[in-house]
Scaffold this active site. Structure first.
Site, PDB file in Angstrom:
ATOM      1  N   CYS A 269       4.587   0.132  -1.672  1.00 13.65           N
ATOM      2  CA  CYS A 269       4.746  -0.366  -3.346  1.00 13.65           C
ATOM      3  C   CYS A 269       6.062   0.079  -3.911  1.00 13.65           C
ATOM      4  CB  CYS A 269       3.531   0.211  -4.068  1.00 13.65           C
ATOM      5  SG  CYS A 269       2.111  -0.223  -3.558  1.00 13.65           S
TER       6      CYS A 269
ATOM      7  N   HIS B  56       0.730  -1.143   0.013  1.00 18.47           N
ATOM      8  CA  HIS B  56       0.057  -0.144   0.060  1.00 18.47           C
ATOM      9  C   HIS B  56       0.880   1.334  -0.160  1.00 18.47           C
ATOM     10  CE1 HIS B  56      -2.877   3.135   1.974  1.00 18.47           C
ATOM     11  NE2 HIS B  56      -3.260   2.745   1.152  1.00 18.47           N
ATOM     12  N   SER B  57       0.614   2.214  -0.826  1.00 18.03           N
ATOM     13  CA  SER B  57       1.036   3.616  -0.733  1.00 18.03           C
ATOM     14  C   SER B  57       2.503   3.319  -1.100  1.00 18.03           C
ATOM     15  CB  SER B  57       0.781   4.385   0.512  1.00 18.03           C
ATOM     16  OG  SER B  57       1.206   5.686   0.435  1.00 18.03           O
ATOM     17  N   LEU B  58       3.529   4.185  -0.017  1.00 18.68           N
ATOM     18  CA  LEU B  58       4.955   4.024  -0.435  1.00 18.68           C
ATOM     19  C   LEU B  58       5.552   2.556  -0.336  1.00 18.68           C
ATOM     20  CD1 LEU B  58       7.511   5.770  -0.638  1.00 18.68           C
ATOM     21  CD2 LEU B  58       7.623   5.787   2.009  1.00 18.68           C
TER      22      LEU B  58
END
EC number: 3.1.1.111
Length: 632
Positions: free
Chosen positions: A300, A296-298
């Site tokens: 990734c 999720h988010s950073l």
């Protein structure tokens, strides 16, 4: 002397938790949890719900039961009606027609037989209700009693064990974990619960199991210590602390000083969890168990860099190499140009020798990969990975292969999931083929859709057909973007329509909104065949275009594009596999409020859970025509 016997912990809930029987403690195996998990001994249970009584009351009832009925035979049938009692009770409400009664602090228990036990509340309202119902002819037990059972409804057997885990999913959090260290555990629990519901309904015919494990990599990092906190001004301290605990993670990751610490922290935690799981499930590797990652988010970006081994030093070396190879823009003599050519040849030869030398060293030394496992599926949720790759110099290529950004030998499948209003999420497909910026993302099916079209059978459709020369020729009169009135929403999406385009039509009157909503409802509940949708949208276009002098050929060309197998996109220009998948917006969803909440709306979504499991179970039912997808 009494010989001490070592009692091993008992695994519960599919091996996610262990119970120390001697200490009465329960703790998770794969993550740390600050809150203590209570352990209750199940002795007396409430009929119907089979919830255990409070331990204190349960112990008192158990002692009384053993002292009074020990050695007596229990009846097998639990559904025996209690006969109407006689009027033999005092102010306490205890029924003396029962063979035995026992008073608790706020309740009392009546035994009508050894296996016919009822619990009654001694509250004033309960006493009044009992008096009224008994005068009306109802029995005490049927009117106000709660039947109790000693022991579980059925004994456990070896066949009750959970299905074998053949696929594990590591769930990686993004920014903000410092603010709430237990958030990823709660989010993973929500995703696991949603997946269980989907698994029971849609994939119950599989004798396998998918397990979700949280990966908490942030709390173990020291980074700068408290330096950032010490330089933070006191004004609006709460807002500043929130930004320091969330957005600061992005600054840490772009810092060459702390980036390695973040990468190594996540890498070590992934390998630790995998080794721990394999040690507790010895058959997992032997039977070809698969591993997927949901980030999720950073998270990734960090996961991607771990898999590919990317680092900013390599990018800097590539930039220096390009600068050296670029000739100076000035006049050069023949001798100078000749010497530069020889220099380029010498440098190229030197690089070839260095690469051969590195190859010999690599073959003689056993290089350990970053991860101890191959990633089967890499799911990105609300991911800014595309922006990071674009800023690193990644540009669209000429082939539709995922290898352009993530080699298949590292990860078998890359999938990018995002909500249309998520401000942090970006698309990945245009980084592989540039014209996919005008191709709509694949719409993720609603979890309760019956017999949905498989994702691999969904053809790419243009976001703006009027701009594509393959849809309508230039001499047919479309030189500008059609307005929402003259172009219905159904023509702009393949297999369903989000409310985004309906929002464009809202400023043009209630009639346009009505048609847009009607078209979307039709696309959701009546998409049994593509031809029906095509005919409906065609009729609506002809109705709307009557006031406008427009050639009928234009209408036909625009409408047949999303449903024509030949009019979508040349097969040579398609991606090998679709990567961008978009969630559908709600019917009454506020666009601006959704932009605030959508970035964290993936965890409990049943649509996301079905999407994940569809691809994880795909290798098992590839031989079947379709999975069993009955509506929930």
């Amino acid at each position: 002397m009494v010989e001490l016997v070592a009692v091993e912990p008992v695994c519960v809930r599919g091996g996610l938790y262990e119970v120390d029987v001697t200490q009465g403690e329960c703790y998770p195996v794969y993550w740390n949890q600050a809150d203590k998990i209570p352990v209750m001994r199940g002795q007396w249970f409430i009929d119907g719900t089979w919830q255990p009584l409070e331990e204190e009351e349960s112990n008192l009832i158990e002692q009384e039961h053993l002292s009074r009925f020990k050695g007596q035979q229990m009846q097998e049938n639990f559904d025996i009606e209690v006969s109407k009692p006689i009027d033999g009770k005092d102010g306490s409400g205890i029924n003396y027609s029962a063979i035995h009664s026992f008073k608790l602090s706020r309740n009392h228990v009546d035994w009508h037989s050894v296996d016919e036990v009822y619990l009654y509340s001694d509250a004033t309202t309960s006493k009044i209700a009992r008096t009224v119902t008994q005068k009306l002819g109802f029995s005490k037990a049927s009117s106000s009693g709660t039947r109790l059972h000693r022991g579980y409804v059925e004994e456990a057997t070896l066949e009750d064990k959970p299905s074998q885990t053949t696929h594990i999913v590591f769930v990686v959090h993004g920014i903000g974990q410092k603010m709430d260290q237990g958030r990823i555990i709660k989010n993973t629990a929500m995703m696991r619960e949603a997946a269980r519901k989907i698994e029971e309904r849609h994939f119950s015919n599989h004798a396998t199991h998918v397990e979700f494990l949280p990966v908490e990599w942030r709390s173990k990092l020291t980074l700068d210590g408290d330096t950032v906190d010490s330089i933070t001004p006191d004004k609006v301290r709460g807002l500043r602390d929130m930004l320091n605990s969330s957005a600061m993670d992005i600054m840490y990751y772009t810092s060459p000083l702390y980036r390695d610490e973040l990468v190594k922290g996540l890498q070590q935690e992934l390998n630790r969890l995998y080794s721990l799981f394999c040690s507790r499930n010895p058959d997992f590797e032997e039977k070809g168990g698969k591993v997927s990652i949901v980030s999720h988010s950073l998270g990734c970006v960090i996961t991607y860099d771990i898999m590919t081994g990317w680092n900013p030093v390599r990018l800097y070396e590539q930039l220096l190499q390009k600068e050296e190879e670029l000739p100076e823009e000035r006049w050069m003599s023949y001798e100078e140009r000749h010497l530069l050519d020889e220099l380029y040849i010498t440098k190229r030869r030197l690089r070839e020798i260095e690469e051969r030398l590195h190859g010999l060293k690599a073959s003689s030394m056993t290089q350990t990969p970053a991860l101890k496992f191959k990633v089967e599926n890499f799911f990105c949720m609300g991911s800014p990975l595309a922006v990071f790759l674009a800023l690193r110099g990644i540009r669209p290529g000429n082939t539709g292969s995922q290898d352009h950004i993530l080699p298949r030998e590292i990860c078998n499948r890359l999938l990018n999931i995002f909500h249309p209003t998520d401000p942090v999420a970006y698309r990945l497909e245009p980084l592989i083929l540039k014209h996919y910026s005008n191709i709509s993302p694949v719409q993720i099916h609603w979890y309760n859709t019956s017999n949905p079209l498989p994702y691999e059978h969904m053809k790419p459709s243009f976001l703006n057909p009027a701009k594509e020369p393959t849809s309508v020729s230039e001499n047919e009169g479309i030189s500008t973007i059609p307005s929402p009135v003259t172009s219905p929403v159904l023509s702009r999406r393949h297999y369903g329509e989000s409310i985004t385009n309906i929002g464009k039509a809202s400023i043009l009157g209630a009639a346009s909104i009505g048609k847009g909503l009607g078209g979307m409802l039709f696309s959701r509940f009546g998409r049994s065949s593509a031809s029906q949708t095509s005919e409906t949208s065609k009729d609506s276009v002809e109705d709307e275009k009557k006031p406008v002098a427009s050639p009928p050929t234009t209408t036909v060309a625009t409408q047949t594009l999303p449903h024509s197998s030949s009019g979508f996109l040349d097969a040579a220009l398609e991606l090998d596999h679709r990567i961008d998948f978009e969630l559908r917006e709600g019917l009454v969803e506020s666009r601006y409020w959704s932009a605030v909440t959508s970035h964290t709306a993936y965890w409990s979504s049943l649509d996301v859970a079905l999407f994940l499991l569809t691809f994880m179970y795909k290798h098992e039912h590839d031989n079947d025509a379709k999975p069993n997808l009955d509506p929930i």
